[in-house]
Enzyme design. Structure first.
Site, PDB file in Angstrom:
ATOM      1  N   LYS A 199      51.629  45.195  41.937  1.00 40.94           N
ATOM      2  CA  LYS A 199      50.834  46.072  42.403  1.00 40.94           C
ATOM      3  C   LYS A 199      50.755  46.461  44.232  1.00 40.94           C
ATOM      4  CE  LYS A 199      47.115  44.088  39.397  1.00 40.94           C
ATOM      5  NZ  LYS A 199      46.294  42.954  39.274  1.00 40.94           N
ATOM      6  N   ARG A 215      43.062  45.150  12.446  1.00 41.90           N
ATOM      7  CA  ARG A 215      42.258  45.093  13.570  1.00 41.90           C
ATOM      8  C   ARG A 215      41.776  46.356  14.335  1.00 41.90           C
ATOM      9  NH1 ARG A 215      42.758  43.790  18.931  1.00 41.90           N
ATOM     10  NH2 ARG A 215      45.184  43.731  18.343  1.00 41.90           N
ATOM     11  N   GLU A 251      47.279  37.845  32.346  1.00 41.94           N
ATOM     12  CA  GLU A 251      48.328  38.673  31.749  1.00 41.94           C
ATOM     13  C   GLU A 251      48.595  37.795  30.562  1.00 41.94           C
ATOM     14  OE1 GLU A 251      49.741  41.876  32.866  1.00 41.94           O
ATOM     15  OE2 GLU A 251      47.582  41.576  33.913  1.00 41.94           O
ATOM     16  N   LYS A 304      51.327  47.866  35.486  1.00 44.24           N
ATOM     17  CA  LYS A 304      52.172  47.710  36.885  1.00 44.24           C
ATOM     18  C   LYS A 304      53.548  47.027  36.825  1.00 44.24           C
ATOM     19  CE  LYS A 304      49.018  44.163  35.836  1.00 44.24           C
ATOM     20  NZ  LYS A 304      47.638  44.193  35.225  1.00 44.24           N
TER      21      LYS A 304
HETATM   22  P1  NDP Z   1      46.436  42.837  25.344  1.00 45.33           P
HETATM   23  O1  NDP Z   1      47.534  41.793  25.138  1.00 45.33           O
HETATM   24  O2  NDP Z   1      45.050  42.610  25.034  1.00 45.33           O
HETATM   25  O3  NDP Z   1      46.684  44.148  24.385  1.00 45.33           O
HETATM   26  C1  NDP Z   1      47.935  44.844  24.148  1.00 45.33           C
HETATM   27  C2  NDP Z   1      48.035  45.304  22.674  1.00 45.33           C
HETATM   28  O4  NDP Z   1      49.108  46.101  22.577  1.00 45.33           O
HETATM   29  C3  NDP Z   1      47.650  44.289  21.354  1.00 45.33           C
HETATM   30  O5  NDP Z   1      46.638  45.025  20.604  1.00 45.33           O
HETATM   31  C4  NDP Z   1      49.172  44.208  20.957  1.00 45.33           C
HETATM   32  O6  NDP Z   1      49.116  44.040  19.517  1.00 45.33           O
HETATM   33  C5  NDP Z   1      49.562  45.693  21.188  1.00 45.33           C
HETATM   34  N1  NDP Z   1      51.180  45.895  21.053  1.00 45.33           N
HETATM   35  C6  NDP Z   1      52.044  45.159  21.505  1.00 45.33           C
HETATM   36  N2  NDP Z   1      53.274  45.606  21.022  1.00 45.33           N
HETATM   37  C7  NDP Z   1      52.989  46.599  20.519  1.00 45.33           C
HETATM   38  C8  NDP Z   1      53.673  47.880  19.977  1.00 45.33           C
HETATM   39  N3  NDP Z   1      55.065  47.601  20.038  1.00 45.33           N
HETATM   40  N4  NDP Z   1      53.225  48.748  19.604  1.00 45.33           N
HETATM   41  C9  NDP Z   1      51.854  48.846  19.670  1.00 45.33           C
HETATM   42  N5  NDP Z   1      50.930  47.815  20.083  1.00 45.33           N
HETATM   43  C10 NDP Z   1      51.423  46.848  20.399  1.00 45.33           C
HETATM   44  O7  NDP Z   1      46.789  43.636  26.829  1.00 45.33           O
HETATM   45  P2  NDP Z   1      45.655  44.355  27.679  1.00 45.33           P
HETATM   46  O8  NDP Z   1      44.745  45.208  27.328  1.00 45.33           O
HETATM   47  O9  NDP Z   1      45.008  43.090  28.615  1.00 45.33           O
HETATM   48  O10 NDP Z   1      46.657  44.953  28.730  1.00 45.33           O
HETATM   49  C11 NDP Z   1      47.402  46.143  28.429  1.00 45.33           C
HETATM   50  C12 NDP Z   1      47.994  46.478  29.862  1.00 45.33           C
HETATM   51  O11 NDP Z   1      47.054  46.912  30.888  1.00 45.33           O
HETATM   52  C13 NDP Z   1      48.982  45.544  30.261  1.00 45.33           C
HETATM   53  O12 NDP Z   1      49.971  46.355  31.017  1.00 45.33           O
HETATM   54  C14 NDP Z   1      48.199  45.033  31.624  1.00 45.33           C
HETATM   55  O13 NDP Z   1      48.972  44.500  32.605  1.00 45.33           O
HETATM   56  C15 NDP Z   1      47.261  46.160  32.111  1.00 45.33           C
HETATM   57  N6  NDP Z   1      46.017  45.774  32.636  1.00 45.33           N
HETATM   58  C16 NDP Z   1      45.253  44.757  32.170  1.00 45.33           C
HETATM   59  C17 NDP Z   1      43.968  44.574  32.628  1.00 45.33           C
HETATM   60  C18 NDP Z   1      42.808  43.446  31.885  1.00 45.33           C
HETATM   61  O14 NDP Z   1      42.130  43.174  32.758  1.00 45.33           O
HETATM   62  N7  NDP Z   1      43.184  42.906  30.823  1.00 45.33           N
HETATM   63  C19 NDP Z   1      43.690  45.137  33.649  1.00 45.33           C
HETATM   64  C20 NDP Z   1      44.512  46.063  34.667  1.00 45.33           C
HETATM   65  C21 NDP Z   1      45.703  46.353  33.743  1.00 45.33           C
HETATM   66  P3  NDP Z   1      49.136  42.215  19.074  1.00 45.33           P
HETATM   67  O15 NDP Z   1      47.877  41.741  19.740  1.00 45.33           O
HETATM   68  O16 NDP Z   1      48.961  42.453  17.789  1.00 45.33           O
HETATM   69  O17 NDP Z   1      50.359  41.787  19.700  1.00 45.33           O
HETATM   70  N1  HSE Z   2      45.807  39.775  35.307  1.00 51.17           N
HETATM   71  C1  HSE Z   2      45.597  40.924  36.027  1.00 51.17           C
HETATM   72  C2  HSE Z   2      44.478  40.254  37.062  1.00 51.17           C
HETATM   73  C3  HSE Z   2      44.726  42.106  35.374  1.00 51.17           C
HETATM   74  O1  HSE Z   2      44.078  39.073  36.776  1.00 51.17           O
HETATM   75  O2  HSE Z   2      44.162  40.795  38.036  1.00 51.17           O
HETATM   76  C4  HSE Z   2      44.372  43.228  36.136  1.00 51.17           C
HETATM   77  O3  HSE Z   2      45.456  43.846  36.498  1.00 51.17           O
END
Ligand code: NDP
Ligand code: HSE
Length: 436
Positions: A205, A49, A190, A105
């Site tokens: 946060k 992916r 999350e 966070k």
């Molecule tokens: P996702 O779950 O969409 O993405 C996380 C990714 O990390 C997945 O592709 C996952 O793979 C991969 N992963 C998990 N374990 C490992 C590992 N050991 N090594 C490498 N890759 C790994 O999360 P988000 O993008 O939504 O969030 C990422 C971060 O950003 C979090 O800390 C979140 O709290 C923060 N955040 C998110 C926001 C949002 O709007 N989504 C906004 C602000 C902050 P797989 O899917 O195959 O498990």
């Molecule tokens: N789960 C979080 C929210 C993502 O809903 O605000 C952004 O930090």
């Protein structure tokens, strides 16, 4: 000029947005940063992916440590999430002399002290604009823009998922679980949505903002955390009748006794701008002595809004990585040897005003008894609303808004009111903030 080389851990919602925005706006970003910024390596559990997102010109691996081992990588972006593997990887990357950008966070609110100390000792930067309020540059504002000020309080809608749920429930009458599913599908929630709905994400946060605003260590364990799962739609309606909206707020205040740090549902006057922040939007109000009150508003979650903050950090590091570490902006705004040990206050010590809803017997003298208890406790009433009992009903709802009082005093008064034989159900209490 040789690009600064970035390794990305986790190409999910935020990671894919970061890759896309960096590619789309690379020319504009380079003009700002002074040199190209290139994601040259990605680690994700799902290599196929990840490759479909980044193409064949970027090296994709499943083992995140291969990025740390690559001497060409200058900055690691951690977008895995959680306190588990992410903590270990971040500490290892710092030990290897890599700068770190993270949106995590949870990690910083719980383990920030250890991580920032490690980064300080190693002379590397840990940047985390995306960790609070998604695309809103609130970390930059608190840490740099407001640096002249003595900050007095901040209050924010800092969880997009819960604000989206509250807005949709109020405006469309949708059920809690249905709206939560929508928020998950839109990438706001999350990995474990309990973090959103129980207020934990907002508390992470608020903890980070509180540390930067007041120059205290991150102390998530001292935060009071209450989510939206116990909110009832009737309270949303009564609040509206009284001129208020209910929002999940993250609040931190400096008081003469110490610092308040709390997340809970809150009545806010409907006429305040922040009361009208809807959907997944976030907003943070900051009150400081010189500038007065400022308000920061924007998308608090989602792929590209969060990527915007991640890339801002990449540009900052690109500009600053050759600067003497002692001359960089401190991680938590204050120099590490100038942090304060102001105590964090318990909820009993918090002073605020309240909305109370009592299910009472529809009898003479009930109101007098309830207000008598409040008067004896020296709690001043701001407004009272009594629902007209329906036909055949022998009970009604009594809604009381109070002025400020210490929470311990309110707890005592509520315990006494609850003992009255005419109070027929557990009393609902929601805190209220005028934010003026
Ligand atoms: P996702 O779950 O969409 O993405 C996380 C990714 O990390 C997945 O592709 C996952 O793979 C991969 N992963 C998990 N374990 C490992 C590992 N050991 N090594 C490498 N890759 C790994 O999360 P988000 O993008 O939504 O969030 C990422 C971060 O950003 C979090 O800390 C979140 O709290 C923060 N955040 C998110 C926001 C949002 O709007 N989504 C906004 C602000 C902050 P797989 O899917 O195959 O498990
Ligand atoms: N789960 C979080 C929210 C993502 O809903 O605000 C952004 O930090």
């Amino acid at each position: 000029m040789k690009p600064i080389q970035v390794g990305l851990w986790g190409i999910g919602t935020v990671g894919s947005g970061t890759f896309e925005v960096l590619k789309r706006n690379q020319e504009e970003i380079q003009r700002r940063a002074g040199r190209p910024i290139a994601i040259t390596m990605v680690a994700d559990l799902d290599v196929a992916r990840a490759t479909s997102i980044v193409g064949n010109n970027v090296r994709v691996v499943s083992d995140a440590r291969q990025i740390i081992a690559n001497p060409e990588i200058d900055i690691v972006v951690e977008l895995i999430g959680g306190y588990g593997v992410a903590k270990q990887l971040v500490l290892e990357a710092i030990a290897a002399g890599k700068h770190v950008v993270t949106a995590n966070k949870a990690l910083l609110a719980v383990h920030g002290t250890e991580i920032f100390a490690a980064a300080h000792n190693k002379g590397v930067m840990v940047a985390f604009e995306a960790a609070v309020a998604g695309g809103i540059p609130i970390i930059k504002a608190l840490r740099e823009g407001l640096t002249a000020n003595r900050i007095q309080w901040l209050a924010g809608i800092i969880n997009g998922t819960t604000n989206f749920i509250l807005s949709e429930m109020r405006d469309k009458g949708l059920a809690f679980d249905d709206v939560l599913k929508q928020a998950q599908a839109l990438g706001y929630a999350e990995a474990d949505p309990t973090f959103d709905i129980e207020g934990i994400d907002a508390a992470h946060k608020a903890t980070i903002m509180s540390a930067i605003a007041f120059g205290v260590p991150v102390q998530f364990d001292k935060a009071y955390v209450e989510g939206i799962t116990k909110l009832e739609s009737q309270d949303i309606r009564y609040a509206e009748q009284l001129g208020y909206r209910i929002k999940l707020l993250g609040i931190s205040k400096r008081t003469p006794k110490g610092i308040e740090l709390r997340v809970h549902p809150c009545l806010v006057p409907a006429k305040r701008l922040i009361a009208n922040v809807e959907g997944a939007m976030n907003a943070v109000m900051v009150h400081a002595d010189a500038v007065g009150t400022t308000l920061y508003y924007g998308k608090g979650a989602g792929s590209e809004p969060t990527a915007s903050a991640v890339i801002a950090d990449l540009v900052d590091i690109t500009r600053l990585h050759t600067v003497d570490p002692l001359n960089r902006v401190p991680h938590l705004a204050f120099q590490p040897d100038a942090m304060s040990d102001l105590p964090m206050l318990s909820m009993d010590q918090v002073v605020t005003s309240y909305y109370l809803r009592l299910r009472v017997a529809d009898q003479a003298g009930v109101l007098a008894k309830v207000t008598g208890i409040l008067a004896t406790a020296n709690i001043s009433i701001d407004a009272v609303l009594q629902r007209e009992a329906g036909e055949g009903e022998s009970h009604t709802d009594l809604i009381i808004l109070t002025h400020d009082c210490p929470e311990a005093m309110m707890n005592q008064a509520m315990a006494e009111m609850q003992q009255l034989s005419t109070v027929l159900a557990p009393i609902t209490r929601i805190r209220k903030e005028e934010l003026n």
